[in-house]
Design a protein around this motif. Structure first.
Motif, PDB file in Angstrom:
ATOM      1  N   ASP A   1       0.818  -1.219   0.000  1.00  0.00           N
ATOM      2  CA  ASP A   1       0.000   0.000   0.000  1.00  0.00           C
ATOM      3  C   ASP A   1       0.845   1.261   0.000  1.00  0.00           C
ATOM      4  O   ASP A   1       0.460   2.272  -0.602  1.00  0.00           O
ATOM      5  CB  ASP A   1      -0.934  -0.003   1.220  1.00  0.00           C
ATOM      6  N   TRP A   2       2.020   1.201   0.650  1.00  0.00           N
ATOM      7  CA  TRP A   2       2.830   2.415   0.762  1.00  0.00           C
ATOM      8  C   TRP A   2       3.381   2.878  -0.583  1.00  0.00           C
ATOM      9  O   TRP A   2       3.758   4.044  -0.740  1.00  0.00           O
ATOM     10  CB  TRP A   2       3.976   2.241   1.754  1.00  0.00           C
TER      11      TRP A   2
ATOM     12  N   LYS B   1       1.845   3.544  -3.277  1.00  0.00           N
ATOM     13  CA  LYS B   1       1.003   4.555  -3.927  1.00  0.00           C
ATOM     14  C   LYS B   1       1.458   5.973  -3.590  1.00  0.00           C
ATOM     15  O   LYS B   1       1.365   6.879  -4.423  1.00  0.00           O
ATOM     16  CB  LYS B   1      -0.452   4.370  -3.509  1.00  0.00           C
ATOM     17  N   ASN B   2       1.926   6.171  -2.374  1.00  0.00           N
ATOM     18  CA  ASN B   2       2.335   7.507  -1.920  1.00  0.00           C
ATOM     19  C   ASN B   2       3.840   7.643  -1.771  1.00  0.00           C
ATOM     20  O   ASN B   2       4.325   8.609  -1.169  1.00  0.00           O
ATOM     21  CB  ASN B   2       1.653   7.816  -0.576  1.00  0.00           C
ATOM     22  N   TRP B   3       4.569   6.700  -2.325  1.00  0.00           N
ATOM     23  CA  TRP B   3       6.025   6.706  -2.186  1.00  0.00           C
ATOM     24  C   TRP B   3       6.635   7.619  -3.240  1.00  0.00           C
ATOM     25  O   TRP B   3       6.203   7.655  -4.400  1.00  0.00           O
ATOM     26  CB  TRP B   3       6.558   5.291  -2.360  1.00  0.00           C
ATOM     27  N   HIS B   4       7.636   8.382  -2.844  1.00  0.00           N
ATOM     28  CA  HIS B   4       8.348   9.267  -3.773  1.00  0.00           C
ATOM     29  C   HIS B   4       9.826   8.918  -3.711  1.00  0.00           C
ATOM     30  O   HIS B   4      10.496   9.179  -2.715  1.00  0.00           O
ATOM     31  CB  HIS B   4       8.127  10.740  -3.401  1.00  0.00           C
TER      32      HIS B   4
ATOM     33  N   MET C   1       4.235   4.539 -11.272  1.00  0.00           N
ATOM     34  CA  MET C   1       5.143   5.395 -10.505  1.00  0.00           C
ATOM     35  C   MET C   1       5.958   6.321 -11.391  1.00  0.00           C
ATOM     36  O   MET C   1       6.515   7.319 -10.923  1.00  0.00           O
ATOM     37  CB  MET C   1       6.071   4.533  -9.650  1.00  0.00           C
TER      38      MET C   1
END
Length: 388
Positions: free
Chosen positions: A50-51, A53-56, A76
């Motif tokens: 899940d992480w 999706k918001n990982w940069h 991504m």
């Protein structure tokens, strides 16, 4: 201080192949620069974390074996490398084991031991298993061998009932194979399942069925009975070249070759395939005696008490069945033991010699270099570098 690149690793840690790839990635980091690693608690075929999706971050290395993982990685828009053979994201660079070379090596290993009947046991829903089956079939046909494959092998394990049904089906298939037969399992876990099924249905390994797996997971291979022979994939190189390529892409470089196939290193022969399929019963008996006693320093004369005949007749029948003499077979088995001790211990040549049936380390050194093309010391150095 320059900021470390953030790299996501979507690689399972439950098998030796994936851990070998990660060791290769670490080797590149050690030689060049450190990365900040985000390691998913990933199982083979799991959904993406899940992480993500918001990982940069700056780059991704993933085993893309499901459409869900492919979709998540592509979304991504970061430089990414695929280290699976499924090719579900063909726009990404893929660094993977050469399955054609794996299958060729398995066929050569089995046919060199005299097997004319071959079989393949795979996991049908994995693309890399289907590809290994395709090439195993190709090389088996080239070698003039008969071939059988286990139909619709899934190894899903979704419920106890389905696993029990599959285990029964596997045992029936193995019992029905034309013997003696050489069996390639698509990986070591499948090889373990084959050996367990053989034990349950009382099929003798390696005399009736010789079995070889892929990945050389040493713990798994040595937990089987008998220990499982396996093809050694060059996972260290796969991981290193993956990290090197990802680093280049993050620096803005273009990668021309989007599919990089890495050949396996060789075969680790263990008792599950350490046999020869020989029609001549006397030669078969002599070979079995050599396999059990060569490291005790036996001579050709010792064989004549096991298979009473003249030396010239024994040598003639050996040459006809194997293409080599009894002396050459004794030496082959002794050198296999030498290679094992060079790889698995830090013993000196003087310590190894008596444990492999040689009276003098000097003769061992000469014989080893003549047969293997390298000195024992160079052989040990070459093998150990892949384990670092």
């Amino acid at each position: 201080m320059a900021k470390r690149p953030n790299i996501a690793l979507l690689i399972e840690r439950s098998n030796a192949y994936a851990r070998g790839v990660m060791r290769g990635i670490y080797s590149y980091m050690r030689d060049h620069q450190l990365w900040s690693i985000y390691l998913a608690d990933q199982g083979l075929g799991n959904s993406p974390p899940d992480w993500l999706k918001n990982w940069h971050g700056e780059g991704i290395i993933a085993r893309i074996i499901t459409p869900q993982i492919a979709k998540a990685v592509l979304a991504m828009k970061a430089p990414s490398v695929d280290v699976s053979g499924s090719r579900l994201a063909p726009s990404l660079l893929c660094v993977e084991t050469d399955n054609r070379a794996v299958a060729r090596m398995a066929v050569e290993h089995l046919t060199q031991r005299g097997f004319k009947n071959l079989a393949f046991c795979g996991i049908d829903h994995f693309a890399w298993s289907r590809e290994r089956c395709h090439w195993f079939t190709h090389f088996a046909e080239q070698a003039g061998c008969s071939l059988t494959t286990l139909p619709a092998a899934t190894s899903s394990g979704k419920s106890s009932v389905s696993w029990q049904q599959e285990d029964i089906k596997l045992g029936e298939w193995l019992r029905g194979l034309r013997k003696p037969c050489g069996v390639m399992a698509c990986n070591d876990l499948r090889g373990w399942q084959v050996l367990e099924a053989c034990r349950r249905v009382e099929v003798a390994v390696p005399d009736e069925l010789a079995v070889i797996g892929v990945d050389n997971d040493e713990l798994l291979c040595n937990l089987t009975d008998p220990p499982l022979s396996s093809i050694i994939c060059d996972t260290l190189r796969i991981g290193y070249e993956t990290a090197e390529s990802l680093d280049a892409m993050m620096r803005g470089q273009t990668i021309a070759d989007m599919l990089r196939l890495i050949e396996p290193l060789g075969v680790c022969t263990r008792p599950s395939s350490d046999v020869l399929a020989i029609a001549d019963s006397a030669v078969s008996t002599a070979v079995r005696y050599i396999r059990e006693h060569a490291i005790n320093g036996i001579k050709v004369e010792n064989l004549l008490s096991v298979v009473p005949m003249s030396r010239s007749i024994l040598e003639s029948r050996f040459k006809k069945a194997l293409g080599r003499t009894p002396h050459e077979e004794i030496l082959r088995v002794q050198l296999q033991r030498v290679k094992q001790l060079l790889e698995e211990t830090d013993m000196s040549l003087a310590e190894i010699a008596p444990r492999a049936g040689f009276k003098h380390p000097e003769y061992l050194s000469v014989a080893f270099k003549r047969e293997e093309g390298v000195s024992p010391g160079d052989y040990r150095s070459k093998r150990l570098k892949y384990l670092q």
